[in-house]
Design a protein around this motif. Structure first.
Motif, PDB file in Angstrom:
ATOM      1  N   LEU C  32      76.620 -51.052  61.485  1.00 42.23           N
ATOM      2  CA  LEU C  32      76.189 -50.402  60.248  1.00 42.23           C
ATOM      3  C   LEU C  32      75.299 -49.220  60.630  1.00 42.23           C
ATOM      4  N   ASP C  33      75.721 -48.013  60.314  1.00 42.09           N
ATOM      5  CA  ASP C  33      74.871 -46.857  60.625  1.00 42.09           C
ATOM      6  C   ASP C  33      73.966 -46.587  59.428  1.00 42.09           C
ATOM      7  N   CYS C  34      72.740 -47.089  59.520  1.00 46.97           N
ATOM      8  CA  CYS C  34      71.792 -46.999  58.404  1.00 46.97           C
ATOM      9  C   CYS C  34      70.940 -45.736  58.463  1.00 46.97           C
ATOM     10  N   ASN C  40      74.914 -40.793  63.225  1.00 45.46           N
ATOM     11  CA  ASN C  40      75.565 -40.256  64.424  1.00 45.46           C
ATOM     12  C   ASN C  40      76.483 -41.206  65.160  1.00 45.46           C
ATOM     13  N   SER C  41      76.511 -42.485  64.810  1.00 42.14           N
ATOM     14  CA  SER C  41      77.272 -43.461  65.613  1.00 42.14           C
ATOM     15  C   SER C  41      78.728 -43.064  65.781  1.00 42.14           C
ATOM     16  N   ARG C  42      79.289 -42.555  64.694  1.00 41.57           N
ATOM     17  CA  ARG C  42      80.707 -42.230  64.713  1.00 41.57           C
ATOM     18  C   ARG C  42      81.063 -41.235  65.811  1.00 41.57           C
ATOM     19  N   GLN C 123      84.164 -46.101  55.957  1.00 40.51           N
ATOM     20  CA  GLN C 123      84.517 -47.201  56.853  1.00 40.51           C
ATOM     21  C   GLN C 123      85.461 -46.696  57.928  1.00 40.51           C
ATOM     22  N   TYR C 124      85.161 -47.074  59.168  1.00 47.14           N
ATOM     23  CA  TYR C 124      86.015 -46.715  60.302  1.00 47.14           C
ATOM     24  C   TYR C 124      86.319 -47.966  61.113  1.00 47.14           C
ATOM     25  N   LYS C 125      87.394 -47.869  61.896  1.00 46.72           N
ATOM     26  CA  LYS C 125      87.700 -48.947  62.838  1.00 46.72           C
ATOM     27  C   LYS C 125      87.725 -48.315  64.227  1.00 46.72           C
ATOM     28  N   ALA C 126      87.063 -48.971  65.190  1.00 45.30           N
ATOM     29  CA  ALA C 126      87.093 -48.504  66.579  1.00 45.30           C
ATOM     30  C   ALA C 126      87.333 -49.724  67.434  1.00 45.30           C
ATOM     31  N   GLY C 127      88.588 -50.054  67.664  1.00 46.73           N
ATOM     32  CA  GLY C 127      88.908 -51.279  68.407  1.00 46.73           C
ATOM     33  C   GLY C 127      88.452 -52.480  67.608  1.00 46.73           C
ATOM     34  N   LYS C 128      87.593 -53.286  68.206  1.00 46.51           N
ATOM     35  CA  LYS C 128      87.148 -54.483  67.494  1.00 46.51           C
ATOM     36  C   LYS C 128      85.872 -54.248  66.677  1.00 46.51           C
ATOM     37  N   ILE C 129      85.440 -52.982  66.635  1.00 45.40           N
ATOM     38  CA  ILE C 129      84.236 -52.647  65.882  1.00 45.40           C
ATOM     39  C   ILE C 129      84.641 -52.106  64.514  1.00 45.40           C
ATOM     40  N   THR C 130      84.024 -52.672  63.459  1.00 48.12           N
ATOM     41  CA  THR C 130      84.176 -52.084  62.127  1.00 48.12           C
ATOM     42  C   THR C 130      82.893 -51.318  61.869  1.00 48.12           C
ATOM     43  N   LEU C 131      83.000 -50.012  61.682  1.00 47.13           N
ATOM     44  CA  LEU C 131      81.819 -49.178  61.467  1.00 47.13           C
ATOM     45  C   LEU C 131      81.725 -48.773  59.999  1.00 47.13           C
ATOM     46  N   TYR C 132      80.553 -49.024  59.406  1.00 51.60           N
ATOM     47  CA  TYR C 132      80.268 -48.500  58.064  1.00 51.60           C
ATOM     48  C   TYR C 132      79.180 -47.453  58.233  1.00 51.60           C
TER      49      TYR C 132
END
Lengths: 120, 288, 282
Positions: C32-34, C40-42, C123-132
């Motif tokens: 979760l990029d809070c 910037n995580s993405r 929402q993004y997917k990066a392999g096994k990571i779900t990024l919000y």
């Protein structure tokens, strides 16, 4: 008709306070009678935000139909316009001389804010 | 009287370190530390506090358990998850979440909730080896509404007016939220300190949008530029495309931390990057 | 388990750690990029876009036919978000906290609430990571409402890593509410220590278990170690200052993927955190 002028003191010989939202006080001047009242602007000390908006509310509650000041930010301008108060920016010198200029038509009605707002 | 605000978008790019050097280089300036959440400038400038006042902003609700009927209306109406109750039915306000809106106070059927002025921190006016300084400290978990930042700026402006000081140098906070907005509105000029990284570039663009929104002339400089020359050039190009003026580059310098440990501004040492900072200051003076 | 990565000082390595720890762990997880002001995580992940939703707060809308200019709304509002002049109340959306008070108390029932956009959650997917990723619109001043919405994405059944904003005030406090463990990232310099102490006060005020990671060891001195020892704070990891890491970061690369030895290092952090969390008696 009554006009409000932002003031740094409580006499007509005081200087026009160049700020609106954070002006020290307001002088409410009756054009017909020449009498005036002084209102402080202290309510702004306690607000979290929106000094210009609170000051606009105050000017409206005072019964002023016009405001004379140095500068006016966008929120204050929007609030005063909604209140139907005519805004005259760019006044300098003493309260007395600003009133004279106003009477002689030497001040122009502002059509928008002339500075960016401050975050108070 | 001019106000120069130093911001970054991204945290940790070197705003405070560079601001400290500007404070020393400026002939006659008042300094303001508007990063009231995590102030660091005092660690270099070592201010002697001359005046300190408590800062109140907004309100905090408080439930009197003797009057509370445990009806739960307050918890239902609160939009900020600031009212909790335990298994015994005791309702309390969580001060970390309460935003002082007054809804619970207004609608409590037994008038059990008081609404009190909230102490958020302190502001200070001090003297440093380079002149007057306005700064502040926000309390832990306090609301960072920008009002304390505005108070610090107002104090700096009053100091400058009183002493006829022509310049105020403001160390700004990271981000683009209310404390940053409070730091930059009405300023004469903004300097964005960024770094040659993908994050630095991304965050700089958001901050340039902000300064454009407020119509403030903007300068930029890349700190630690030689970590990635390609990125530096790309950032400078991007800044120019967004109407910002590039005023210089500061090299990556291991001696920066040493200066900090010695409580000296970088330009008070013989760190290699001191020369870069001096050049940037000369360019800023031209733009002021 | 919900782990937040925070710091007092900006630029200590929160995002670097959040992203790289997420990449070093084998199991699926949510990131979760809070840091909604500057997310910037993405930038460091090879992401696949999944979807976006607009986030709004509620602001008042006045029905001028029903409004009689009584001014109750303006008198109630703590934020000067609604002001009245006769029968024409003016709303300042940027000042409104969305408390709903004016709508509830209007004696004429003239106020309803409408949505006002403040930003978005992507929402993004990066392999096994779900990024919000939460992102406020430029010019919006308040981050907490968007952070609260973002936290609603937290699933019950997966590990969640939260990249917190810098600082110690409302955006961070909103992020850390009900988190299981906080990792505070710092650097071994005077600024680093000053801001770490503020962050420690904050997590203690919130009653949360926490540990410290010292990043870029070698640039300063040992003051952080001494402080942590005095304060009985576990140091979960010390990362040496490494120009190779700084350069990889500057290019937006994943450290675990481009620099040798770091995958094990970051995987080890999670193990240490779980150990500390269990040890904290939870």
């Amino acid at each position: 008709m009554k006009i409000a002028i932002t003031s740094s003191g409580n006499e007509l010989t005081a200087a026009v306070d160049q700020r609106f939202g954070r002006a020290a006080m307001f002088i409410l001047y009756d054009i017909e009678s020449g009498e005036f009242e002084v209102f402080d602007n202290k309510q702004n000390l306690n607000a979290t935000q929106g000094a210009g908006i609170q000051a606009a509310q105050k000017v409206f509650n005072m019964g002023a139909e016009a405001l004379i000041t140095g500068h006016c930010g966008p929120k204050a301008f929007a609030a005063l316009s909604a209140a139907g108060v005519k805004i005259y920016c760019g006044a300098t010198g003493t309260i007395e001389s600003a009133i004279t200029r106003y009477k002689e038509g030497g001040l122009t009605v502002s059509t928008g804010a002339d500075v960016e707002g401050h975050w108070v | 009287m001019k106000e120069l605000v130093i911001i970054s978008g991204k945290g940790g790019t070197g705003k405070t370190s560079i601001t400290a050097s500007f404070a020393v280089l400026a002939k006659d300036a008042v300094v303001a530390d508007c990063d009231v959440d995590a102030a660091d400038l005092h660690l270099i400038l070592e201010p002697e506090v001359k005046e300190r006042e408590e800062f109140y902003s907004g309100k905090l609700a408080h439930i009197d358990i003797n009057k509370c009927l445990a009806c739960g209306v307050c918890e239902e109406y609160c939009r900020f998850e600031a009212i909790l109750h335990d298994s015994s039915g005791k309702y309390i306000v969580d001060p970390n979440n309460c935003e002082g809106c007054g809804v619970c106070v207004r609608f409590c059927p037994s008038n059990a909730i008081s609404f009190n002025d909230r102490l958020c921190g302190d502001w200070m006016i001090s003297q440093t080896r380079r002149g007057s300084m306005a700064h502040a400290k926000l309390g832990i978990a306090a609301e960072n509404s920008g009002k304390l930042v505005s108070t610090v700026r107002k104090n700096a402006q009053e100091l400058a007016e009183k002493n006829n000081t022509p310049l105020i140098i403001i160390d700004g906070p990271p981000g683009i939220g209310c404390p940053v907005i409070a730091s930059v509105t009405g300023a004469s000029i903004v300097l964005v300190v960024t770094e040659p990284t993908v994050s630095g570039a991304h965050d700089m663009l958001r901050v340039l949008k902000l300064t454009k929104h407020f119509g403030i002339p903007t300068l930029i400089c890349v700190n630690k530029w030689d970590l990635n020359q390609d990125m530096t050039e790309s950032i400078e190009k991007s800044a120019r495309e967004h109407n910002a003026t590039v005023v210089g580059r500061v090299r990556y310098d291991n001696m920066v931390s040493k200066a900090q440990i010695e409580k000296k501004a970088i330009i008070e040492t013989d760190a290699p990057s001191a020369e870069d900072i001096r050049n940037i200051w000369k360019n800023i003076e031209k733009n002021l | 388990m919900k782990i937040a990565i925070a710091s007092g000082k900006g630029g200590t390595g929160k995002t670097t750690l959040s992203v790289n720890i997420a990449q070093a762990i084998d199991s699926p997880l949510v990131l979760l990029d809070c840091d909604v002001e500057e997310p910037n995580s993405r930038l460091f992940l090879n992401t696949e876009y999944v979807g976006e939703e607009v986030v709004s707060t509620l602001i008042p809308e006045v029905d001028t036919e029903k409004c009689n200019g009584c001014g109750e709304c303006a008198r109630f509002c703590q934020y000067n978000a609604i002001v009245t002049f006769g029968t024409k109340p003016l709303v300042f959306p940027e000042m409104c906290h969305g408390c709903g008070g004016c709508a509830k108390l209007c004696p004429q029932g003239a106020i309803s609430e409408i949505e006002h956009r403040i930003g978005s959650i992507t929402q993004y997917k990066a392999g096994k990571i779900t990024l919000y990723q939460g992102c406020i619109d430029v010019g919006v001043s308040m981050a907490p409402p968007l952070i609260r919405e973002l936290k609603k994405k937290i699933p019950d059944d997966q590990l969640v890593i939260m990249d917190a904003p810098p600082g110690t005030t409302c955006p961070v406090v909103t992020t850390l509410g009900e988190v299981d463990y906080v990792v505070l990232v710092t650097e071994p310099t005077p600024f680093g220590l000053n801001d770490l102490a503020l962050a420690v006060d904050m997590v203690r005020a919130l009653g949360l278990p926490f540990g410290v990671i010292i990043n870029r060891v070698g640039i300063g001195d040992d003051r952080i170690n001494l402080y942590c020892e005095r304060e009985n704070i576990p140091v979960l990891l010390e990362i040496p200052n490494d120009r190779a890491v700084a350069e990889a970061y500057s290019r937006g690369e994943s450290i675990v993927e481009s620099v040798e030895g770091y995958r094990e290092l970051f995987a080890g952090v999670m193990e240490k955190v779980e150990e500390e969390y269990r040890g904290a008696g939870k």
